[in-house]
Design an enzyme around this catalytic site. Sequence first.
Site, PDB file in Angstrom:
ATOM      1  N   GLU A   1       0.815  -1.218   0.000  1.00 27.45           N
ATOM      2  CA  GLU A   1       0.000   0.000   0.000  1.00 27.45           C
ATOM      3  C   GLU A   1       0.849   1.269   0.000  1.00 27.45           C
ATOM      4  O   GLU A   1       0.512   2.258   0.650  1.00 27.45           O
ATOM      5  CB  GLU A   1      -0.984  -0.007   1.169  1.00 27.45           C
ATOM      6  CG  GLU A   1      -1.975  -1.165   1.089  1.00 27.45           C
ATOM      7  CD  GLU A   1      -3.075  -1.095   2.145  1.00 27.45           C
ATOM      8  OE1 GLU A   1      -3.010  -0.216   3.025  1.00 27.45           O
ATOM      9  OE2 GLU A   1      -4.009  -1.919   2.080  1.00 27.45           O
TER      10      GLU A   1
ATOM     11  N   GLU B   1      -4.781  -8.641  -0.617  1.00 25.34           N
ATOM     12  CA  GLU B   1      -5.344  -8.437   0.723  1.00 25.34           C
ATOM     13  C   GLU B   1      -6.840  -8.215   0.551  1.00 25.34           C
ATOM     14  O   GLU B   1      -7.249  -7.335  -0.192  1.00 25.34           O
ATOM     15  CB  GLU B   1      -4.699  -7.254   1.435  1.00 25.34           C
ATOM     16  CG  GLU B   1      -5.154  -7.086   2.877  1.00 25.34           C
ATOM     17  CD  GLU B   1      -4.352  -5.998   3.605  1.00 25.34           C
ATOM     18  OE1 GLU B   1      -3.114  -5.962   3.415  1.00 25.34           O
ATOM     19  OE2 GLU B   1      -4.949  -5.191   4.319  1.00 25.34           O
TER      20      GLU B   1
END
Length: 811
Positions: free
Chosen positions: A435, A533
């Site tokens: 991220e 994820e």
Amino acid sequence: MNCSSKLRPLLLLLSSVCLPGAACAQESPPVRELFDNDWRFQLGELEDGQSPELDDSQWRSLDLPHDWSAEAPFDPEFASGTGYLPGGVGWYRKTFNAPDEWQGREVSLHFDGVYRNSEVWLNGQRVGGRPYGYIPFSVRITPHLNVGGENVIAVRVARDEVADSRWYPGTGIYRHVWLQATDPAHIAQWGTFVTTPRITDERADILVSNTVANESDGQRKLRVVSEVVDPSGAPLSHQTTSVTLPAGGEQTLAHWHIAKEPQRWSTDSPVLYTAVTRVFDGDRLVDQTRTPFGVRSYYFDPNEGFFLNGEPTLIKGLCLHHDAGVVGAAVPDAVLERRLRLVKELGANAVRCSHNPMASELYTLCDQIGLLVMDEAFDEWELGKRKWVKGRNVGRAERFGYNEDFEEWAERDAADMVRRGRNHPSIILWSIGNEIDYPGDPYAHPEFFDPAAPPVDDGSPSVTRLAVVAPKLIAAVKRHDPTRPVTMALSNMPASNDIGLANMLDVAGYNYQEQYYEQDHRDFPGRVIYGSENGRGARSWQAVVDNDHISSIYLWVGFDFLGEAGPWPNHGSQAGVFDTRGFLKPYSYQQKKQWDSEPFVRLFVGRQRRGDGGRRRRGFGYAEHPRLWRAEEGAELPVFVVTNTDEVRLTLNGEAVEAERSRFGGDFVARLPYAAGELQVEALSDGEVVATDSLQTPGDAARLQLVADRTRLTADGQDAAHVEVRIVDRDGRLVSDSDAKVTLSVGGAGRLLGVDNGDQNDTTALKNPTKQPRDGRLLAVVQSGREPGQVEVTATAEGLAPATIQLEAAR
């Protein structure tokens, strides 16, 4: 066989065995041994902590691994993001003797992980260190070693800014330390690389490359022999190359082997071959290493997903953090093994290292158990993400952390992650970041911003910067392993697509970005897309089931972990499939239903309660005690049945109860008036009973019960057992709503590492031996000592009969 005895042959790598055909006139075999015992520790800064003359006799004695933050009380003044636990500065020292036979040898220490900003001294001379707390590193101590005499190792660990992570990192020398003494001519650290470029049913080509170093003062003429050993231990072939190395030189040599009718490593059959490399100076063996590896092939297809050994395989993964409940970040090998086996028993076949390299033992265990691994380097790059200080996504944010060292160390850290792990067949992906493209944290994009994210800081850099940094990290990975794909776990696909970041990757991981799967598959037809994820909602799983080109799902998260906490008193994430004890949560049986191939059935009792806004919330996931069959006589209760079979038969005290298919909370549901006794369910397949479950009305809590996962431990000071503590009635039925506080004690040849109730809102110190169970159960972690003997574990609670169990610690 226990965990220690399985791992030690792979980790110690002691060179005391000659293979067939080898001339083994050994004068001083290489030494590679655990260096965890008999350290001294002092918390707090001090002057000249590295000085050999310093008197440390009053310091605390301990064995490694050690996490001092986990020993401290929770405090609301500390950062919520790191679990309301402190950091600080600490010193470790160890005195040891270097035997005379080490004269002329190369001696080094290998640290598997020190969090963070470590500095290492030998006899007062600085020999190395590492800023990043998750990466293994070695220090050469030869120049300052007092051979034939006493030596002092000192390690300073500094975590001054406690809000230096978005989760709990632990603090200290929290992973193993190894000592190595070899001839100056030896195989370089992580110098062996085994690949299998071609595999068929008839044969496998195996390429074994070895980097040999000469750290002596003169030229050396060496013979390098590599041998491949099959899973049964039988040698298959050996190759030999002679090489002359100048002083200070090194060279990489490659040998080609063939394995006929190879046994393939897979998640169902994790068989391992071994590459044995020996270095000879004349007839004298000067170094030897053993490298386990797997014969397996895999690839990602942009349209059809992931293939392992030519078979389409859906990657069913869990994201993992590195801490383990009450032991903090200093996780014994046996605790790690239990967790990974629980992952496999759930029906998963993969884990993701979130969001940093893990202990070396994790990869070895995944090789042995049969779990695929996505290894990950960083959670942030050159700029820090917001770190939660007072609450989740609220209050004052800090940006301390690895970003401060990224420019100097990132390429080396990424390379070392790869070199350390590249022989593990379990590893299939190298991730260079998690991220990093997160909207506004810290990089900004003028068009795409998540309105739920914190506001962008003034002067935030453009997300285009990521397209400049990523190629450097990709190159660092590919330089040392061109065989595996490089990925990132991306969280802002519009921005990453715009700047070309996603197209730089071999495969693109999508974090909670299921809404872009179809559009990106059309817009970028050659891109491999997978879920890196995902939440546990229906959309995440259905996106995998419905689309062949989506090869995986990695659920967030495998186990509850410390940190990423909310407002006090919460001190850790509660998003786990398992709680911190490793107990599967009731609603996680829906995941087991989807993944487990073995028939199973599970009963739960629902309750109604008011949630936020006064609305009634239904389902067993909202019940305080969903496995408790007890209520007021005649009260109507919803009963949920979770199963992976097509038919069930439900009875209450022998009388049939109608169960109907349900869209909510389970596969079958029934509503029935409560009556004391036994509620039983049978799961059927083709009319045959294949699994059963039952709930019985318990009486009053009467006694404690102890159940150990193992009763025999290795007396090495490292091994561990898990002892489940249960509050039961007179007949042994679990009383899950008992609130009796239980105290654990351990006597004899062992010690108590901690007692866990799985409650992330209980601020009782992690190491406190007294805990209140949340569901009538506790988990005690007991570690062996270094001397053989009996280990006595005792549980006591006011008003309940105590319980004792005997374990044995043996050589």
